[in-house]
Structures are given as C-alpha cells and as structure tokens.
Design a protein around this motif. Structure first.
Motif, PDB file in Angstrom:
ATOM      1  N   VAL A  38      -5.030   4.145   7.013  1.00 22.60           N
ATOM      2  CA  VAL A  38      -5.380   3.287   5.882  1.00 22.60           C
ATOM      3  C   VAL A  38      -4.782   1.904   6.128  1.00 22.60           C
ATOM      4  O   VAL A  38      -3.639   1.775   6.531  1.00 22.60           O
ATOM      5  CB  VAL A  38      -4.846   3.880   4.561  1.00 22.60           C
ATOM      6  CG1 VAL A  38      -5.094   2.927   3.406  1.00 22.60           C
ATOM      7  CG2 VAL A  38      -5.498   5.229   4.284  1.00 22.60           C
ATOM      8  N   VAL A  62      -7.118  -5.598  -0.348  1.00 25.88           N
ATOM      9  CA  VAL A  62      -8.148  -4.614  -0.026  1.00 25.88           C
ATOM     10  C   VAL A  62      -7.478  -3.483   0.725  1.00 25.88           C
ATOM     11  O   VAL A  62      -6.785  -3.699   1.713  1.00 25.88           O
ATOM     12  CB  VAL A  62      -9.285  -5.234   0.816  1.00 25.88           C
ATOM     13  CG1 VAL A  62     -10.250  -4.161   1.285  1.00 25.88           C
ATOM     14  CG2 VAL A  62     -10.010  -6.294   0.013  1.00 25.88           C
ATOM     15  N   GLU A  64      -8.413  -0.190   2.803  1.00 23.18           N
ATOM     16  CA  GLU A  64      -9.534   0.449   3.500  1.00 23.18           C
ATOM     17  C   GLU A  64      -9.103   1.808   4.019  1.00 23.18           C
ATOM     18  O   GLU A  64      -8.059   1.936   4.646  1.00 23.18           O
ATOM     19  CB  GLU A  64     -10.002  -0.431   4.651  1.00 23.18           C
ATOM     20  CG  GLU A  64     -10.555  -1.757   4.184  1.00 23.18           C
ATOM     21  CD  GLU A  64     -10.977  -2.661   5.324  1.00 23.18           C
ATOM     22  OE1 GLU A  64     -11.222  -2.155   6.432  1.00 23.18           O
ATOM     23  OE2 GLU A  64     -11.043  -3.874   5.097  1.00 23.18           O
ATOM     24  N   ASN A  65      -9.935   2.813   3.766  1.00 28.87           N
ATOM     25  CA  ASN A  65      -9.636   4.186   4.148  1.00 28.87           C
ATOM     26  C   ASN A  65     -10.695   4.697   5.124  1.00 28.87           C
ATOM     27  O   ASN A  65     -11.776   5.087   4.709  1.00 28.87           O
ATOM     28  CB  ASN A  65      -9.591   5.071   2.900  1.00 28.87           C
ATOM     29  CG  ASN A  65      -9.252   6.503   3.198  1.00 28.87           C
ATOM     30  OD1 ASN A  65      -8.952   6.862   4.334  1.00 28.87           O
ATOM     31  ND2 ASN A  65      -9.299   7.337   2.180  1.00 28.87           N
ATOM     32  N   ILE A 105      -9.039   5.503  -3.322  1.00 28.52           N
ATOM     33  CA  ILE A 105      -9.524   4.946  -2.054  1.00 28.52           C
ATOM     34  C   ILE A 105     -10.321   6.078  -1.404  1.00 28.52           C
ATOM     35  O   ILE A 105      -9.766   6.915  -0.696  1.00 28.52           O
ATOM     36  CB  ILE A 105      -8.370   4.503  -1.144  1.00 28.52           C
ATOM     37  CG1 ILE A 105      -7.331   3.705  -1.933  1.00 28.52           C
ATOM     38  CG2 ILE A 105      -8.898   3.681   0.021  1.00 28.52           C
ATOM     39  CD1 ILE A 105      -6.011   3.540  -1.222  1.00 28.52           C
ATOM     40  N   SER A 110     -13.484   1.346   0.729  1.00 28.75           N
ATOM     41  CA  SER A 110     -12.355   0.468   0.439  1.00 28.75           C
ATOM     42  C   SER A 110     -12.327   0.180  -1.055  1.00 28.75           C
ATOM     43  O   SER A 110     -13.310   0.372  -1.769  1.00 28.75           O
ATOM     44  CB  SER A 110     -12.459  -0.831   1.234  1.00 28.75           C
ATOM     45  OG  SER A 110     -13.603  -1.545   0.848  1.00 28.75           O
ATOM     46  N   THR A 112     -10.411  -2.732  -3.961  1.00 30.20           N
ATOM     47  CA  THR A 112      -9.631  -3.955  -4.161  1.00 30.20           C
ATOM     48  C   THR A 112      -8.731  -3.773  -5.373  1.00 30.20           C
ATOM     49  O   THR A 112      -9.199  -3.358  -6.432  1.00 30.20           O
ATOM     50  CB  THR A 112     -10.559  -5.158  -4.386  1.00 30.20           C
ATOM     51  OG1 THR A 112     -11.424  -5.304  -3.252  1.00 30.20           O
ATOM     52  CG2 THR A 112      -9.774  -6.435  -4.563  1.00 30.20           C
TER      53      THR A 112
END
Length: 162
Positions: A38, A62, A64-65, A105, A110, A112
């Motif tokens: 991540v 942000v 992101e996964n 997530i 992703s 925010t």
C-alpha cells in the motif's frame, strides 16, 4: 501408568489449545495481505484561509492498495513542508471511529483522505507566498501511516513532494 479416556481427552484438549495459541500468529502471518505494498502520497494542499500568523490548509493524501484485500487506515502522522520550511507535525486520525466507519481502501483501488488544519507560519515572506500564490510552492510531506486489515497492522513510512 494408565491413562483413562477422560484424562486422554483432557490432555488432547490442552494440547490442541496450546498448539492453536502457538500457531495462530503463524497462520495470520501466512494468510495476511501484504500491506507493505500500500502506498501513501501527498496529493494536494489547498489554501482555505489566511490569518495574521498562519493559514488554514487542507491536505489530501491518496492511499493506493494494489493487493486483493481491503484495508483501512487509523491514522496518518506527518510533517508538512512548504518550500523546505517545516509547518509542523500534523495528524489525520480515525482512532476514535469504529473500523467499519474508517476510509476503506478496497483491493486494486485508491482512496483520498483529507483534513483541514491551521498552521503557524513565522516567516512573513512564506506566509505572503502561501496566500498570494500557493500553487508555486513545493509542498512535501514526510510521515507514517497506519494501514490495517483484519488482524494485521503495518506502519507505512512515506515521503513525497508535489
């Protein structure tokens, strides 16, 4: 010595419980998602208002996964810099929110997360630059985000500039 059926069941039960306690962390370690994948990055910093000695800024990160498992975050501790000048440590915290209310997530997605906070800017020139032309500032964030999934918690360090 003779072991009766009751004693054998008791010994077997104790052994099963002990084995479960010993192997449970190993099982979770083998089946847990790789939360180290991540990523956390500063997305934008927006000026909300300017006061005499500081400014209200809205920071957006942000998360992101890239894994297949859903994760969440409980807090992001970071230090924000404007043109190399530290604006102090800040925290985006979801500690007091139940897990099902925190930002999810999702796998291969992703999210925010944003927070507005007031910063004290002692450099009058920097405060003027933030208020007059905030898009020309090089914003940098450095910190640690706590990423969680089911029974796994990873502290993910990050640092990036926009």
């Amino acid at each position: 010595m003779f072991i009766g059926p009751r004693r054998a069941v008791l010994i077997g039960t104790i052994a099963a419980v002990a084995l479960t306690i010993i192997l449970l962390p190993l099982i979770f370690a083998l089946t847990s998602p790789d939360l180290d994948l991540v990523t956390v990055r500063l997305d934008r910093v927006a000026l909300m208002s300017v006061e005499d000695e500081g400014a209200d800024l809205r920071t957006s990160f942000v998360l992101e996964n890239p894994t297949d498992q859903t994760a969440t975050t409980s807090r992001i501790d970071f230090e924000l810099f404007a043109d190399g000048t530290s604006l102090g440590p800040h925290t985006i915290s979801y500690d007091d929110i139940p897990v099902n209310g925190r930002p999810a997530i999702f796998g291969k997605d992703s999210v925010t997360v944003s927070e507005t906070f007031t910063v004290k800017v002692e450099d009058a020139g920097l405060l003027k630059k933030i208020s007059d032309n905030p898009e020309t500032i090089k914003w940098r964030a450095k910190g640690i985000a706590q990423i969680e999934s089911t029974l796994t918690l990873v502290e993910k360090p990050f640092e990036n500039e926009i």
